[in-house]
Scaffold this active site. Structure first.
Site, PDB file in Angstrom:
ATOM      1  N   SER A 183       0.853  -1.188   0.000  1.00 53.26           N
ATOM      2  CA  SER A 183       0.000   0.000   0.000  1.00 53.26           C
ATOM      3  C   SER A 183       0.888   1.237   0.000  1.00 53.26           C
ATOM      4  O   SER A 183       1.722   1.392  -0.891  1.00 53.26           O
ATOM      5  CB  SER A 183      -0.952  -0.022   1.204  1.00 53.26           C
ATOM      6  OG  SER A 183      -1.889   1.032   1.127  1.00 53.26           O
ATOM      7  N   THR A 184       0.779   2.098   1.007  1.00 55.58           N
ATOM      8  CA  THR A 184       1.529   3.346   1.037  1.00 55.58           C
ATOM      9  C   THR A 184       3.027   3.093   0.907  1.00 55.58           C
ATOM     10  O   THR A 184       3.608   2.335   1.671  1.00 55.58           O
ATOM     11  CB  THR A 184       1.251   4.098   2.355  1.00 55.58           C
ATOM     12  OG1 THR A 184      -0.150   4.165   2.562  1.00 55.58           O
ATOM     13  CG2 THR A 184       1.837   5.497   2.305  1.00 55.58           C
ATOM     14  N   HIS A 209      -2.581  -1.064  -3.387  1.00 56.05           N
ATOM     15  CA  HIS A 209      -3.718  -0.164  -3.217  1.00 56.05           C
ATOM     16  C   HIS A 209      -3.522   1.087  -4.065  1.00 56.05           C
ATOM     17  O   HIS A 209      -2.601   1.870  -3.816  1.00 56.05           O
ATOM     18  CB  HIS A 209      -3.875   0.246  -1.744  1.00 56.05           C
ATOM     19  CG  HIS A 209      -4.186  -0.887  -0.832  1.00 56.05           C
ATOM     20  ND1 HIS A 209      -3.878  -0.875   0.510  1.00 56.05           N
ATOM     21  CD2 HIS A 209      -4.797  -2.087  -1.055  1.00 56.05           C
ATOM     22  CE1 HIS A 209      -4.278  -2.000   1.078  1.00 56.05           C
ATOM     23  NE2 HIS A 209      -4.835  -2.758   0.141  1.00 56.05           N
ATOM     24  N   MET A 302      -0.120   1.086   5.288  1.00 61.19           N
ATOM     25  CA  MET A 302      -0.831   1.397   6.524  1.00 61.19           C
ATOM     26  C   MET A 302      -1.995   0.434   6.724  1.00 61.19           C
ATOM     27  O   MET A 302      -2.571  -0.062   5.766  1.00 61.19           O
ATOM     28  CB  MET A 302      -1.353   2.835   6.442  1.00 61.19           C
ATOM     29  CG  MET A 302      -1.995   3.351   7.711  1.00 61.19           C
ATOM     30  SD  MET A 302      -0.774   3.594   9.011  1.00 61.19           S
ATOM     31  CE  MET A 302      -1.831   4.235  10.293  1.00 61.19           C
ATOM     32  N   ASP A 305      -4.683  -4.675   6.147  1.00 63.14           N
ATOM     33  CA  ASP A 305      -5.073  -5.479   4.996  1.00 63.14           C
ATOM     34  C   ASP A 305      -3.952  -6.460   4.652  1.00 63.14           C
ATOM     35  O   ASP A 305      -2.803  -6.066   4.493  1.00 63.14           O
ATOM     36  CB  ASP A 305      -5.373  -4.576   3.791  1.00 63.14           C
ATOM     37  CG  ASP A 305      -5.973  -5.350   2.626  1.00 63.14           C
ATOM     38  OD1 ASP A 305      -6.619  -6.377   2.875  1.00 63.14           O
ATOM     39  OD2 ASP A 305      -5.801  -4.900   1.473  1.00 63.14           O
TER      40      ASP A 305
END
Length: 363
Positions: A183-184, A209, A302, A305
């Site tokens: 993600s991030t 993401h 973050m 997930d």
């Protein structure tokens, strides 16, 4: 009370500034400390008070967002979330922004569409909260704030897309499949990992993401940089050696098998762990379809997930790896997977590709 995340909105559109402020301030953990119509006004506000996060438009009068971002990263690094239109050209520009130091992206077209803002509002708030925890080159952001998401919707698990593994995963074979979640900070982390893989690397499926349409430009960029073939996944695509499939934005991707061959299924569905695509959905499907033939990798990001799904992969016999804290922009997702007992090995980013190849040699 915990200190709120202070956000500065930079956009030349008054309606976007107003809508984005309303979306962000609906979350009790976020405070919009100000708004600016161009980078020069924003620079004056930053001199008075430094925000925790900046949302930055790409196209603005007097100075474009990419130029301002580069200046900011050189002078006073602050986590920046870029805003752009839902276009192919906009996606290419946002890739430049990520290379220049932006933490994540949100779509302006969605911000302006009040009638379709429910799911988008959740993502916008999550992106901003994730950005507040990002580690930048010269700035260390505290992880003291709660990592829990406080969106208006119930947080669904992978049960919303498919039932838990039955324990009847395929027996060990000579072919392995690598499943990756990020993600991030993941766009640059994935680039570094994939660039280190040879053309005959194991087949790989990735959930990163990001918004819809952005994934196509991201995959195209990686394909031009890497020896492996990289593409945005389409429903039914086979998982082949030397090929990497990236889940399309706003669609879940599941690993499925026919005999000893794997392919992906791309589906719509609810947000799972507040994401679509969801790492948990991919990992759970890998536990069911591949079992001990799979390797799971969870990278910077973050939230949680992927944590449940990685534990299910491990329980099904898969080998599981997490990126370490020192090399993660945000250590949330790996940390949660480790805490739940789903991780066998913790590695720095620059060793993950080598581990994939070592597992391939052993299979």
């Amino acid at each position: 009370m915990a200190k709120k995340i202070r956000v500065l909105i930079i956009d030349d559109s008054a309606s976007v500034r107003q809508t984005l402020a309303a979306v962000l301030e609906a979350d009790p953990e976020i405070e919009v400390m100000g708004a600016a119509s161009d980078p020069f006004m924003a620079a004056r506000k930053i001199q008075e008070e430094v925000p925790d996060v900046i949302t930055l438009d790409v196209e603005m009068p007097r100075m474009d967002g990419i130029t301002f971002l580069r200046k900011l990263m050189l002078q006073r690094p602050i986590p920046v979330v870029m805003c752009s239109s839902l276009t192919e050209a906009g996606s290419e520009t946002l890739l430049q922004a990520l290379e220049a130091g932006a933490v994540d992206v949100i779509l302006k077209a969605k911000i302006g569409a009040a009638d379709s803002l429910a799911d988008d509002a959740i993502r916008i708030r999550e992106v901003v909260k994730s950005a507040s925890h990002a580690r930048l080159p010269s700035v260390r952001r505290s992880e003291a704030r709660s990592a829990s998401a406080a969106g208006p919707a119930k947080k669904l698990t992978a049960d919303a897309m498919l039932p838990p593994p039955s324990g009847r995963a395929m027996a060990k074979t000579t072919e392995m499949v690598v499943c990756v979640g990020a993600s991030t900070g993941g766009t640059e982390a994935l680039r570094e990992m994939l660039e280190a893989l040879p053309a005959n690397a194991p087949g790989m499926v990735i959930v990163q993401h990001m918004p819809e349409k952005f994934t196509a430009a991201f995959a195209k960029r990686l394909n031009g940089l890497c020896e492996v073939e990289v593409k945005e996944a389409a429903d039914g695509d086979p998982v082949l050696r030397g090929h990497v499939l990236i889940a399309p934005g706003d669609r879940h991707m599941l690993l499925e098998r026919q005999g000893a061959r794997y392919h992906v299924s791309v589906k719509t569905g609810p947000l799972v762990s507040r994401h679509r695509p969801s790492v948990d959905v991919l990992f759970r499907s890998a536990a069911r379809a591949a079992g001990a033939n799979a390797m799971g990798v969870i990278m910077t990001g973050m939230g949680d997930d992927g944590a449940r799904g990685m534990l299910e992969m491990k329980q099904a016999g898969a080998y599981t790896v997490a990126q370490d804290e020192a090399s993660s922009i945000v250590f949330g997702m790996p940390k949660e997977a480790i805490a739940r007992g789903g991780v066998e090995r913790i590695l720095p980013l620059d060793q993950i590709a080598r581990e994939v190849l070592l597992m391939q040699a052993r299979s």
